[in-house]
Write a protein that holds these residues in place. Structure first.
Motif, short mmCIF file in Angstrom:
data_model
loop_
_atom_site.label_atom_id
_atom_site.label_comp_id
_atom_site.label_asym_id
_atom_site.label_seq_id
_atom_site.Cartn_x
_atom_site.Cartn_y
_atom_site.Cartn_z
N ALA A 124 0.90 -1.09 -0.09
CA ALA A 124 0.07 0.02 -0.01
C ALA A 124 0.83 1.20 0.05
N LEU A 125 1.99 1.27 0.94
CA LEU A 125 2.98 2.25 0.84
C LEU A 125 3.56 2.67 -0.59
N GLY A 126 3.79 1.61 -1.24
CA GLY A 126 4.36 1.42 -2.51
C GLY A 126 3.42 2.28 -3.59
N SER A 127 2.37 1.63 -3.46
CA SER A 127 1.19 2.09 -4.42
C SER A 127 0.98 3.80 -4.26
N ALA A 128 1.01 4.39 -2.90
CA ALA A 128 0.90 5.58 -2.84
C ALA A 128 2.01 6.42 -3.24
N ILE A 129 3.21 6.03 -3.14
CA ILE A 129 4.49 6.48 -3.37
C ILE A 129 4.37 6.76 -5.02
N PHE A 130 3.92 5.65 -5.63
CA PHE A 130 3.93 5.56 -7.16
C PHE A 130 2.94 6.69 -7.70
N ILE A 186 10.61 9.45 -12.97
CA ILE A 186 10.63 7.79 -13.16
C ILE A 186 11.50 7.15 -11.96
N GLU A 187 12.58 7.89 -11.23
CA GLU A 187 13.27 7.14 -10.05
C GLU A 187 12.18 6.82 -8.92
N ILE A 188 11.45 7.81 -8.79
CA ILE A 188 10.29 7.62 -7.77
C ILE A 188 9.49 6.63 -7.99
N ALA A 189 8.93 6.45 -9.23
CA ALA A 189 8.17 5.61 -9.80
C ALA A 189 8.82 4.11 -9.53
N TYR A 190 10.06 4.26 -9.83
CA TYR A 190 10.88 3.00 -9.63
C TYR A 190 10.72 2.53 -7.98
N LEU A 222 9.17 -0.85 -6.71
CA LEU A 222 9.66 -1.99 -6.07
C LEU A 222 9.08 -2.37 -4.75
N LEU A 223 8.47 -1.23 -4.06
CA LEU A 223 7.80 -1.41 -2.64
C LEU A 223 6.54 -2.42 -2.94
N ILE A 224 5.85 -2.07 -3.89
CA ILE A 224 4.71 -2.98 -4.28
C ILE A 224 5.15 -4.34 -4.47
N GLY A 225 6.07 -4.59 -5.44
CA GLY A 225 6.61 -5.98 -5.57
C GLY A 225 6.93 -6.64 -4.13
N VAL A 226 7.73 -5.93 -3.47
CA VAL A 226 7.92 -6.61 -1.95
C VAL A 226 6.80 -7.01 -1.26
N TRP A 230 -4.79 7.89 -13.66
CA TRP A 230 -3.89 6.90 -13.26
C TRP A 230 -3.52 7.09 -11.78
N ARG A 231 -3.30 8.06 -11.34
CA ARG A 231 -2.55 8.62 -10.13
C ARG A 231 -3.91 8.18 -9.01
N GLN A 232 -5.20 8.58 -9.31
CA GLN A 232 -6.03 8.51 -8.11
C GLN A 232 -6.33 6.83 -8.24
N MET A 233 -6.43 6.16 -9.43
CA MET A 233 -6.50 4.81 -9.46
C MET A 233 -5.51 4.09 -8.43
#
Length: 438
Positions: free
Chosen positions: A107-113, A119-123, A127-131, A184-187
């Motif tokens: 959830a934290l990774g999704s919020a950051i994305f 692109i680096e912050i999106a990366y 990555l957190l979403i995958g973890v 897409w950001r709100q999604m």
């Protein structure tokens, strides 16, 4: 070295390990399974969500297909690399806490994305979403082994995959419409909120095992862990099963998970929601093929035959879809469905790997097979992106390239190659007749 008692084997609760008065598979067991399966469904939603926002992301971050492929695959890199360690740890510490904490990380990774401006912050977010999504499948299968009788394992493995595929379907056309409405950001922010709710639900309602059954105590015996991993890594048939799982999963993860929507939009001149609907047929096929393939193999008492047949059907469907003559879009959707249904039969690889290894390494061997399965997406999503960029050689700084049908056909030869490898490897399997390891 201290051997763990058979009673704490994760794959099945044997009669000796289960008190006579304890009945498995009741209403509480189904609630536990449903929440665990929902965590895997959430992982699949996060896995395939980029497929409906490919053009948005390329435009937002001014990147080409290769970089976007890497962005999407970062989820899979994290997910795949953690499967074996998670399999070992979950054997010892139980799924409830690990799944809950992992969902909060996702959830934290999704919020950051969702807030990423570079692109680096999106990366980092991806990555957190995958973890955070890496625990759901292995954790759910361990819950199945503890809350249900052993003979239901293959069927419930398929049903768990069905839930994930249903989530994949919902992450195509419906999600495309949602993106059109709110962006897409709100999604992605809604996805973060969903992860928090699911984490709290699992923490409140899931237990690692039924009351009155065994209690698996934490036992971080690293010598035992090394011994368990050695058993898995030294078994050639386990490696073969891993390759089959990877190559049969690749079309679903790479085509359905990322590149199917832009391909169908280009080839059939259709809008994103319609293309997303047709692309989701690969998940619908998996949703039906996984439980049916597990049931059929159990009914026939064979693993090899169903896998060989499915791999052959998958190869033919992909050949017609990518290299065959032009057909109406609905017929192409039918081929996508057939490829998905055949690919879903790979769920037998998990049961097969358990049948050729001792019970005490079930968590590790499940994680090992899942590493291959998910790792195929991490491999093929960026490979297809790279092949697309090679095909068009876009000039830098001119925005997203426009990829022609011929470019996609060239890139999708990689998926046809994967399907060919899968068929060859199924022919090399040793039949277990669905018998547990002696």
């Amino acid at each position: 070295m201290h051997d763990r008692p058979t009673a704490i084997a994760p794959a099945a609760v044997s009669a000796a390990a289960t008190p006579p008065q304890l009945k498995l598979g009741g209403a509480r067991a189904w609630i536990v399974w449903a929440l665990g399966a929902a965590s895997f469904g959430y992982a699949f939603f996060q896995r395939v969500a980029p497929s409906v926002i490919v053009q948005d992301l390329m435009r937002e971050f001014a990147v080409g297909a290769a970089i976007l492929g890497n962005l999407s695959a970062l989820y899979l890199y994290a997910y795949a690399s953690l499967q074996i360690p998670i399999g070992v740890l979950i054997d010892r510490f139980g799924p409830r806490l690990l799944i809950s904490l992992a969902l909060l990380i996702a959830a934290l990774g999704s919020a950051i994305f969702s807030f990423a401006q570079t692109i680096e912050i999106a990366y980092a977010g991806r990555l957190l979403i995958g973890v955070g999504c890496s625990v759901g499948f292995v954790g759910t299968l361990l819950l199945v082994s503890r809350w249900f009788p052993p003979h239901r394992y293959a069927m419930l493995s398929g049903l768990t995959m069905l839930v994930a595929m249903a989530s994949g379907i919902g992450s195509q056309a419906p999600l495309a419409l949602l993106v059109e409405l709110i962006g897409w950001r709100q999604m992605l922010l809604l996805g973060a909120a969903l992860g928090v709710v699911l984490a709290l639900s699992i923490g409140l309602f899931v237990r690692n095992h039924p009351a009155g059954s065994y209690t698996a105590k934490p036992n971080p015996d690293w010598r035992s862990i090394r011994a368990d991993l050695k058993i898995v890594l030294h078994n050639r048939q386990v490696w073969n099963a891993g390759v089959i799982a990877a190559m049969m999963s690749a079309p679903m993860l790479a085509f359905g998970g990322l590149w199917g929507v832009p391909y169908l939009m280009e080839r059939y001149s259709i809008e994103r929601p319609e293309a997303a609907l047709y692309s989701s047929f690969i998940f619908l096929g998996w949703a039906l093929g996984s439980p049916f393939g597990g049931w059929l193999a159990d009914a026939l008492q064979r693993r090899k035959g169903p896998l060989v047949s499915a791999a052959g059907i998958n190869l033919i469907a992909l050949a017609l879809l990518f290299f065959g003559p032009d057909v109406p879009a609905l017929l192409a959707a039918g081929l996508i469905f057939v490829a998905g249904a055949a690919g879903g039969v790979m769920v037998n690889c998990y049961a097969y790997a358990r049948e050729i290894t001792p019970r005490r390494v079930d968590g590790a061997v499940t994680g090992f097979i899942n590493t291959f399965s998910v790792g195929s997406g991490a491999l093929f999503q960026p490979i297809i992106g790279l092949l697309l960029d090679i095909a068009v050689a876009p000039a830098p700084g001119n925005g997203p390239a426009h990829y022609l049908v011929s470019d996609f056909t060239y890139a999708f030869t990689s998926l046809f190659t994967a399907a060919t490898i899968a068929l060859c490897c199924t022919l090399c399997m040793r039949e277990t007749r669905c018998r547990a390891f002696d």
